[in-house]
Structure formats: C-alpha cells, structure tokens
Design a protein around this motif. Structure first.
Motif, PDB file in Angstrom:
ATOM      1  N   GLU A 137      64.998  39.062   8.895  1.00  0.00           N
ATOM      2  CA  GLU A 137      63.936  39.466   9.819  1.00  0.00           C
ATOM      3  C   GLU A 137      63.514  40.916   9.602  1.00  0.00           C
ATOM      4  OE1 GLU A 137      63.938  37.978  13.863  1.00  0.00           O
ATOM      5  OE2 GLU A 137      65.879  37.057  13.462  1.00  0.00           O
ATOM      6  N   GLY A 188      47.792  43.811  12.051  1.00  0.00           N
ATOM      7  CA  GLY A 188      48.820  42.870  12.501  1.00  0.00           C
ATOM      8  C   GLY A 188      50.207  43.479  12.447  1.00  0.00           C
ATOM      9  N   PRO A 189      51.102  43.024  13.344  1.00  0.00           N
ATOM     10  CA  PRO A 189      52.466  43.577  13.396  1.00  0.00           C
ATOM     11  C   PRO A 189      53.324  43.013  12.265  1.00  0.00           C
ATOM     12  CG  PRO A 189      52.192  41.869  15.065  1.00  0.00           C
ATOM     13  CD  PRO A 189      50.867  41.994  14.366  1.00  0.00           C
ATOM     14  N   ALA A 231      56.230  43.650  11.168  1.00  0.00           N
ATOM     15  CA  ALA A 231      57.649  43.388  11.435  1.00  0.00           C
ATOM     16  C   ALA A 231      57.872  41.969  11.949  1.00  0.00           C
ATOM     17  CB  ALA A 231      58.189  44.398  12.436  1.00  0.00           C
ATOM     18  N   ASP A 232      56.808  41.344  12.490  1.00  0.00           N
ATOM     19  CA  ASP A 232      56.893  39.961  12.966  1.00  0.00           C
ATOM     20  C   ASP A 232      56.580  38.965  11.856  1.00  0.00           C
ATOM     21  OD1 ASP A 232      57.679  40.469  15.530  1.00  0.00           O
ATOM     22  OD2 ASP A 232      55.653  40.488  16.371  1.00  0.00           O
ATOM     23  N   GLY A 233      56.387  39.443  10.624  1.00  0.00           N
ATOM     24  CA  GLY A 233      55.992  38.544   9.536  1.00  0.00           C
ATOM     25  C   GLY A 233      57.162  37.777   8.959  1.00  0.00           C
ATOM     26  N   GLN A 234      56.811  36.882   8.024  1.00  0.00           N
ATOM     27  CA  GLN A 234      57.858  36.120   7.337  1.00  0.00           C
ATOM     28  C   GLN A 234      58.037  36.661   5.931  1.00  0.00           C
ATOM     29  OE1 GLN A 234      56.558  32.030   8.473  1.00  0.00           O
ATOM     30  NE2 GLN A 234      58.748  31.748   8.752  1.00  0.00           N
ATOM     31  N   THR A 235      59.244  36.505   5.406  1.00  0.00           N
ATOM     32  CA  THR A 235      59.585  37.144   4.137  1.00  0.00           C
ATOM     33  C   THR A 235      60.241  36.179   3.168  1.00  0.00           C
ATOM     34  OG1 THR A 235      61.777  37.720   4.939  1.00  0.00           O
ATOM     35  CG2 THR A 235      60.020  39.330   5.322  1.00  0.00           C
ATOM     36  N   VAL A 292      54.654  38.298   4.605  1.00  0.00           N
ATOM     37  CA  VAL A 292      53.424  37.642   5.059  1.00  0.00           C
ATOM     38  C   VAL A 292      53.114  38.094   6.480  1.00  0.00           C
ATOM     39  CG1 VAL A 292      52.258  35.439   5.440  1.00  0.00           C
ATOM     40  CG2 VAL A 292      53.974  35.635   3.637  1.00  0.00           C
ATOM     41  N   PRO A 328      51.773  37.998  10.194  1.00  0.00           N
ATOM     42  CA  PRO A 328      51.670  36.847  11.095  1.00  0.00           C
ATOM     43  C   PRO A 328      50.258  36.580  11.611  1.00  0.00           C
ATOM     44  CG  PRO A 328      52.639  38.700  12.251  1.00  0.00           C
ATOM     45  CD  PRO A 328      52.513  39.116  10.814  1.00  0.00           C
ATOM     46  N   LEU A 329      49.366  37.551  11.515  1.00  0.00           N
ATOM     47  CA  LEU A 329      48.040  37.317  12.103  1.00  0.00           C
ATOM     48  C   LEU A 329      47.173  36.431  11.225  1.00  0.00           C
ATOM     49  CD1 LEU A 329      46.615  40.430  13.958  1.00  0.00           C
ATOM     50  CD2 LEU A 329      47.926  38.503  14.814  1.00  0.00           C
ATOM     51  N   LEU A 376      48.016  35.753   7.743  1.00  0.00           N
ATOM     52  CA  LEU A 376      48.807  35.249   6.625  1.00  0.00           C
ATOM     53  C   LEU A 376      48.465  35.915   5.291  1.00  0.00           C
ATOM     54  CD1 LEU A 376      48.956  31.462   7.557  1.00  0.00           C
ATOM     55  CD2 LEU A 376      50.295  33.356   8.449  1.00  0.00           C
ATOM     56  N   ALA A 421      49.484  38.175   2.284  1.00  0.00           N
ATOM     57  CA  ALA A 421      50.820  38.461   1.749  1.00  0.00           C
ATOM     58  C   ALA A 421      50.794  39.745   0.916  1.00  0.00           C
ATOM     59  CB  ALA A 421      51.288  37.287   0.903  1.00  0.00           C
TER      60      ALA A 421
END
Lengths: 107, 846
Positions: free
Chosen positions: A23, A56-57, A59-63, A69, A71-72, A74, A76
């Motif tokens: 995360e 977009g935040p 830190a809330d993205g996927q890795t 990526v 989150p807002l 997508l 990358a």
C-alpha cells in the motif's frame, strides 16, 4: 499527518510500519507532500502525492513492480522515472530508504 | 374566410349535432374523439368498419373547419403537384352519411374525467362514455427575437407548415415574394424549401443540427444529401440557429447565431413538431413528452385513450403514419370488442420519400449499437449515393438508402418480416450480377468520423496503423477510438483490418480475463479451483508470467476470487481498489460518498433523522437522492468514514462496488391504484438476499407492480414486472446508461419465490461467464437470449444446481464491511488522508 525531521540524508517522514506492504501512505516532508509506497517485496518508492493529471490522491492508488495507478482516472506512472504509460505529464519521484526503522525521503 | 376543405356545399356541420341532441332515446354508448386529423378520423373509420356505428353515437371535434385531409401531402400541394381537393380523405358529407357528428372548427379545452364530459371552447359540452384524444402535434417554434407582433401573432411573412391553411398562406406568399428562409433541415423543411424553390423563390435552409435530416441519416448520409440539395441551388447553413427576425412590419430577414444576416421576405418554420397535450394536461391526465398510454392505448384514466402523434407509448412518440394506422386498428378492436385483448406493442418505423428531389429510404437504426452488430456502408459522395445496413444476429435492424433506393423492397421485407439475409452482406445493398466490386469501409471518406465519443476519423485510425500499431487494441489505446461508448468498435476493427491489409495481429490479451495473466476466464477459474489459490498474490505467483503482479489486474482478480471462494477467500487490502478498501466511493476531490443501505427504496423517519444528524455533524456538503432511490452523503473526509458509519448505524449500500447494488421499486399494490403485485416487498426480499454480491460490473435491479414501469424495470440488469394474476415477468440485460437497451424477457413466473430463484441463477451465470466490467446489456446479447434460456430454464448444461449453490455460498459469506472495518481497520492507516497538505477543493454546495 506526521511530524518530520530533516537529517543529513533527507526527511524522516514516518516509520516503516506506517506503510503496510503493498500500500501507499501520504506524508509531509518539509513543505512537500509525498506518497510513500512499500511493495510486497519490501522495496520502497516515493512520489509526489497528487496526480499531475487531475490531482488524484496517488497514495490511494494500486501498485505493482513497475507502475503506480492513480485511483481517479487510472493513469499509470512508472516507478523508474515517473513517466506516464499513456503519454501524460510525469510524476515527480523521490529517493526513499529506511534508516533504523524510519522512512527517509530525499527531496 | 377561405373555403372549407372537404366541406358540404351548404357548409353546415353543426346541424348533425342538433339532430343528435334531439334524439333523446339513443341507447348507444357515446364515443367522443378529440381531433380530426389523420389519427382521429382513422379511429372512427376503423370503429365503423367493425360495426361500431351500432354501438356508439360518435362525435368528432376538429379544431380546423375542414374535413379530414392527408397532411402528408401538404408539401405536394405546396409544390403545385396536387390540388388541395385531391388530398381530402373524409369530407363533411362522409361524416353525415355515416351518422358521425363532426364538430369542425370547435376546439376542446378540457375534459372533466370525473363527470365524463368534454368542454369545448365555444361553451358547449359533450358527454362521453369512451373518449379518444387524437390531438396530434403542432409546429415547434424555436425562440427567436422579433418573431411575434405585440398581439402575439406571428410577424407577417412568417409561416408554420403544418395545416392546409399554412399551405394556402405560403402559396399566396410565394406568388408575391422572392426570397425565403426555411428554419429546419429535416424532412419537412427540405420539402418546403424545394417546393418554394419551384415557385421561383431563392431559398436558404438554416439547420441547427450538424447535418441535414439528422433524425434519419448519419453524418455521412447527411453530408451527401447536403451536396444534392445544394446542387439544386438551395443554400444550406448547418450547425447554427436563427436568433432574430428582422422586421418590424413584416419579415425582412433573419439573424443567425453567428451574427450573419440573411435577407428574406418569407420565413418558414419547420423545426420539428411537438405533441399537443394541453387538453390532457388541463384534464389531469399523465403527460410526459406526450400523453402517456399503455399497450391498450389507455391513459391513466381507464375510459380515456390517446392515439397518434400526441400519444407516448413505451416512451416513444411516433411522427409517421404507419404506427398511427396500427394504433387505430388496435383501439378500434378494443372499443368495439372485436378483440378485447388487442394490444399495441410499438412499431418498427420505415419511411420512403423523396426529399428535394433525392430518393431517401430509412428503417430502424442508422448505425451499429453493439460490438457484435454488423454495419455495412457504401458511400459514393460524387454520385450522391450513401447506403448502409445494420445487421444484428442475422437480422436486418436498420437500413439507410440515399440516392439509390433500388434495394428498398427487399430490405423492407427483411426488416419487417425478418427474411433471411444473404451470406455476402454486400448483396443487401448492391446487385453483384454485373461484376463484383469490392466495397465497404474502403469507400468511407478518410475524414469521416468513426468514433463520435472521442472524435476519431478514419484517417486517424489509418495513421495509427501506419505508425506501427499492429492490433485493434493498440489502435484503440493510441487513438482512443472505441474508448467512449464502444459502439464503433466493430467499425474500428474493420478499418484497422482494411488499413493493415491483412497484416493485423490478433490482440493477444483480447481473450484474457485480466491483462496480467494469459488465460481466458474459464481456464483461469479452473486453475484457481484446482490449485486452491485463495488470494490475489497466490494467483499471480502461480499463474502470471514470471510471477509478476499487475496493478490493473488486481481488482478483477479480487472480485473473481471472492465469487469462487466465498468466505474462504483470503483478503489482501492492496489487491482492492480504493473504493473497496474504504467501502465508499472516491470523488474527484479525494473525498468519498457514503450511501447507506435502503432496501427497496423504503426508509423510516428514524433513519431519515439519523442521516440528517450525520450530515450536520460531519458538515456534509451535499446530500443527494440517487437514481437508485437512496440517500448519498457526498464529500465525506476519508478519516471520518468509520465514525460516519458508526453514527448512521445502517449497513453499507455498496454504491461503490462492482457488485449488486440496489433494487428500485414502485409502491406496487401498497398504495398505487394500478398495482398488480407487491413490488416493494419483492424488491426488499431481493435486496436482502443478494446484498453485497460481487460481480463483473455493477448490477442494478428494479421491481415494478405493473407494466407502467414507474421504477424503470425494463432497463435494468434484472427487471421484474408484475403482470397480474400473481405472475411476474423477469427481464435481463436492460440498461439506461451510456447505451439504452430494453431488457429481454427471460421468463414469466408465478410467484415471488420463483423470481428470487431465477434472479439468483441468472446473476450467478453472469458472474461466472461475463468478462470483467462487462455489463449485462453486453453480456446477454453476446451469449444470446436463446442460450441463456436453455441453460437457466431448461438446464441444458446441467449446471443449475451448481449455479444455485455458488450463489448461496456467496450469500452465506456476506458481512457488512462497514461493521467489520469500522471497528478494526484492516491495515494500519486504512483511513488516513491521502492528500494531507492541501486543503481539499470545495465541491459547490447547492
């Protein structure tokens, strides 16, 4: 939010356990907001906290091992150099390492 | 006063009315028809044909003083091709001869549906037993400055084009003037333009759309029509409006939105039609765009019907004559009892006409709507020819023929009756006997827009191929073609294949469930089951090339694993999308929206009070009712989420997930006068059973208590409709989002329990077989309704028990995520702000 201190090697933004494996979490280093990620393999990465596309935040993205990526929408970005996979503006990436259980980000 | 068209020599029509009144012992029912246009008169004809003259004393009100005439032929009268006497359908004498009272020149103001009396503008009244509204439509007059005089009359020289009186006035004006502007480049406007040109006027057409006849033609067809029209000497101005009429005593010209001024001494307004609904509105009947009627053409008053252009049936308004004829037949069957079960189910619309000297035939849709639709286009701009057909599942669902209508007979047959289509689709449009010629996408002009969402031309696609994109997917990624609504994907594929000249590579990832693992969904599911892969990281380790994780595959895998394993699934927070990590919907400013569960849209004062208290306590910037009948608290800070859930004390409504979300309902039989089934309870039962169920894309359901469809069940992933006698229809694959699709009737069942069982079975079949993010409205047509029926209703594959069991496993694994993670965060800092420094952008408070 965390209290940070500046050392010779960079800004101490928090402890390693503040960022669960896989995360990201946001911190303040000096007056810069950064997102620090700890991948499942233990490697650390840091980027600017807001996505250059629409704020977009991150830190809330996927890795995964190559990209982050947002989150807002997508978009990358590559860890390697912050470049976008779809030709957008790049993100700022920062060196980050661990010192005695602390996360240290170099701006 | 000009002559009465189709009038009696003595010009008397009210005489019949008096005679009828004098007949005090008439035991027949009273049938009153409001409107003496093509629809109203046709109903009377059809009623008489069925012996209705014995059953009914019929009175027809017509606002115009004339008999009944063929409005379609007005442009021919204007062009001088027909005499006005030739377009009379039913003269005043016809009404008299058939014992029908025609109250010509009398407008009806309102209907007292309680007393069952019609009130006319001349102060008279007429009682009725059955009432038919056939008020038709009138010219739409777009707003423009200077159009009206102080007394609200149109400025002299301005004309609508709807009635014989309009036509006569236009003819008189054409004889005296030289320059006309026609507002509206649809069928009527072009006909008027051509007719006026025939009288020697210089004519310019101003059209707000980006191409002519945009209702019927696609942009390419419209462009070719424009060429043809302009070659006649008619000037066309597109994509602009007339904002002002220059006067003041009479029309001298017009000003366009872009500031240009056009000289004109005749201004014809043919910018479309609007249903005439005032009478219905004044009478308290349900009116949306038109007067709302059901399949028996009944309004919400059981003794009042509506037909023709004023009627809105299943959301459709019809402006063509064929549907009106069909409606009139159904209504006459019902009124006379010739067929008490007669129903009108909508019309397939086809038109064939000559517009400004150009042959045009259109039917059905004019472009592909689904990925699987076949779309064949032949475009020869220089010859003024543009032909296209749309084929779905081997049936013709649309055709556009412009400039060459030789194939119209065959296509009409195929469209109306589903005649088999030739394997070589090109034969639909041209006869190949005189030497085969390769046509198709090759003929599309390079600058024709292929993807309308993202404005991608054929040339841009060809450039991408030339630039090295070797797969359809790569071209779509590079150009963004097909990335909007997706309806052009088929055409994009054709163009890529054509441009690559056979050198196109099959997109290797196209058949994969997720981009990071080279497996189709069935193989992936089998491998996961056989190898006992309980977590996303285990799946990557076992099945991904080199064990590499892939960020864009994680969410889909989480969903799939949860579906396969139920409670045994091993959660990994990092494999979830942020919405699923914090159980709320991320918004553009990084805040979240929170939607508590509100089963079937039913709530209580206590819940409302609690929601209000929470909204105040957390300074929620917007409280909004959602389309799914729930309450959305927008703008919640991430760190406040657990406290908000705790204060609400309600379970999550899953408004953020690729999952089952909600069941919209009407009040059904609880309070509604027309409810045939308890839709509210069934909605609550469905939502209770399927709460939180993961799926490839969001699922929205609805249950309605009657076919009036107040909760829009026909356009839901699963829609349930009470049809009386304890029976329920179950529709699947409906949508009212980026594309609108009426669901397909899966089955009619005879109990709420059967609805719940079938819904679960369908949802599980969809969960197991749909691609990631594939909505049911794509899934159902892709798999085919016939197949789905066989599998789910006849158990042709012997899997129904497995489907039921799979769904039950997921249902048993349900836990409310707000209760779980709200008490103990799943990982440290789960609800920590992700953008700590900058003040969050403010969402406007309304």
């Amino acid at each position: 939010m965390s209290v940070t201190a500046q050392t010779t090697s960079g800004h101490v933004v928090g402890r390693v356990e503040d960022v669960p494996p896989g995360e990201g979490r946001a911190f303040v280093a000096g007056d810069v907001q950064v997102a620090v990620f700890r991948l499942r393999d233990g490697s650390l990465h840091a980027t600017q906290a807001a996505c250059p596309h629409a704020g977009g935040p991150l830190a809330d993205g996927q890795t995964d091992a190559d990209v982050l990526v947002c989150p807002l929408h997508l978009y990358a970005y590559r860890w390697r150099d912050g470049s976008s996979t779809s030709g957008n503006a790049p993100v700022q990436v920062y060196p980050v390492h661990e010192e005695d259980g602390h996360l240290v980000v170099q701006l | 006063m000009t002559a009465v068209l189709g009038g009696r020599p003595e010009g008397v029509s009210t005489l019949h009315f008096a005679m009828d009144e004098a007949d005090g012992i008439d035991t027949r029912q009273k049938l009153v028809v409001v409107g003496n246009g093509m629809a109203g008169a046709r109903v009377v004809e059809e009623v008489l044909e069925r012996g209705g003259g014995e059953q009914f004393a019929i009175t027809v009100f017509g606002e115009e003083p004339h008999g009944n005439y063929n409005r379609i032929m007005l442009s021919h009268v204007l062009a001088g091709e027909e005499h006005e006497d030739d377009i009379v359908l039913n003269s005043h004498d016809w009404y008299a001869d058939n014992g029908v009272v025609l109250r010509a020149g009398v407008r009806v103001d309102r209907v007292d549906t309680h007393a069952k009396v019609v009130h006319a503008s001349d102060g008279t009244t007429a009682p009725y037993d059955q009432l038919v509204l056939a008020t038709g439509s009138r010219s739409f007059i777009p707003p423009m400055a200077g159009l009206h005089r102080d007394d609200e009359q149109l400025l002299p020289g301005v004309f609508g084009f709807r009635t014989i009186d309009d036509t006569r006035a236009l003819l008189a004006a054409a004889a005296e003037h030289e320059k006309a502007v026609v507002v509206g480049g649809g069928l009527l406007g072009l006909e008027a333009a051509r007719a006026l040109q025939g009288h020697g006027l210089a004519v310019e057409v101003v059209h707000a759309g980006t191409h002519l006849m945009n209702q019927q033609l696609d942009p390419d067809g419209g462009a070719i029509l424009r060429q043809s029209v302009e070659s006649l000497g008619i000037v066309v101005h597109l994509a602009t409006r007339t904002t002002e009429v220059i006067g003041p005593d009479r029309v001298r010209g017009v000003v366009l939105a872009d500031g240009r001024a056009l000289d004109a001494d005749v201004l014809v307004i043919a910018a479309g039609i609007r249903p005439v609904t005032e009478v219905a509105l004044m009478s308290g009947l349900e009116v949306e765009r038109g007067i709302v009627v059901d399949d028996q053409l009944r309004t919400d008053d059981p003794d009042v019907y509506a037909v023709g252009e004023c009627a809105q049936h299943r959301g459709e308004l019809y402006g063509l004559v064929a549907p009106v004829w069909e409606q009139a037949r159904v209504l006459a069957d019902l009124l006379t009892g010739a067929d008490p079960d007669a129903e009108y189910h909508g019309s397939r619309t086809a038109t064939k006409l000559k517009v400004a000297g150009v042959d045009v035939a259109t039917m059905g849709v004019n472009r592909p709507e689904r990925d699987t639709d076949e779309f064949l286009v032949i475009s020869e701009p220089r010859r003024g020819v543009h032909l296209s057909v749309v084929v779905r599942d081997d049936r013709l669902i649309g055709a556009t023929l412009l400039g060459d209508t030789r194939k119209v007979a065959f296509l009409t047959q195929a469209f109306d009756r589903g005649a088999p289509l030739p394997q070589e689709r090109i034969k639909l449009l041209v006869d190949l006997s005189d030497g085969a010629e390769e046509v198709g996408v090759a003929e599309l002009p390079a600058d024709s827009q292929v993807c309308n969402c993202n404005g991608v031309s054929k040339q841009a696609i060809c450039d991408a191929v030339a630039g090295g994109c070797g797969t359809v997917g790569a071209v779509m990624d590079s150009t963004r073609a097909g990335k909007g609504c997706g309806s052009c994907k088929g055409l994009v594929k054709q163009i890529v294949e054509w441009a690559a000249d056979g050198d196109v590579v099959e997109d290797p990832t196209a058949g994969w469930y997720v981009p990071g693992i080279p497996m189709a969904k069935p193989a992936l599911m089998t491998a996961i089951r056989e190898q006992g892969l309980l977590s996303v990281s285990a799946v990557f380790a076992a099945l991904a090339p080199g064990g590499q994780e892939d960020a864009k595959s994680k969410m889909a895998l989480t969903s799939l694993l949860r579906m396969i394993w139920g409670a045994d699934f091993v959660q990994e927070n990092d494999a979830k999308f942020i919405n699923d990590r914090v159980h709320a919907n991320i918004q553009r400013d990084g805040t979240f929206s929170v939607v508590p569960q509100m089963k079937g849209g039913v709530t209580t004062p206590a819940q409302l009070r609690k929601i209000a208290d929470v909204a105040e306590k957390y300074e929620v910037p917007m409280v909004k009712v959602t389309g799914g009948q729930r309450i959305d608290l927008l703008g919640i800070r991430k760190e406040d989420l657990p406290a908000v859930w705790a204060d609400l004390g309600m379970p999550s409504g899953y408004a953020y997930g690729k999952s089952f979300r909600t069941v919209k309902t009407c009040v059904g039989s609880d309070f509604c006068r027309f409810g045939l089934g308890d839709s509210t309870q069934l909605g609550i039962d469905l939502e209770t059973r399927f709460q939180g169920i993961e799926s490839p894309a969001k699922m929205k359901l609805a249950v309605v208590g009657c076919p009036r469809n107040c909760a829009e069940a026909y356009v839901k992933d699963v829609g349930v409709v009470a049809v009386g006698g304890g029976r329920w229809e179950v529709y699947v694959g409906g949508a009212a989002g980026a594309s609108v699709r009426k669901g397909d009737l899966l089955a009619t069942v005879d109990s709420p329990e059967a609805v719940i069982e079938l819904t679960g079975r369908f949802m599980q079949y969809y969960r197991e077989n749909a691609n990631w993010l594939e909505r049911t409205y794509d899934f159902v047509p892709r798999v085919g309704l016939a197949t789905i029926k066989q599998v789910l209703l006849e158990d042709s594959e012997g899997i129904c028990a497995d489907l039921d069991e799979g769904m039950q496993r997921s249902i048993d694994a349900y836990t409310d995520p707000w209760g779980q993670d709200g008490r103990t965060p799943a990982t440290p800092g789960q609800f920590r702000p992700a953008l700590p420094l900058v003040a969050l952008p403010e969402v406007p408070v309304r």
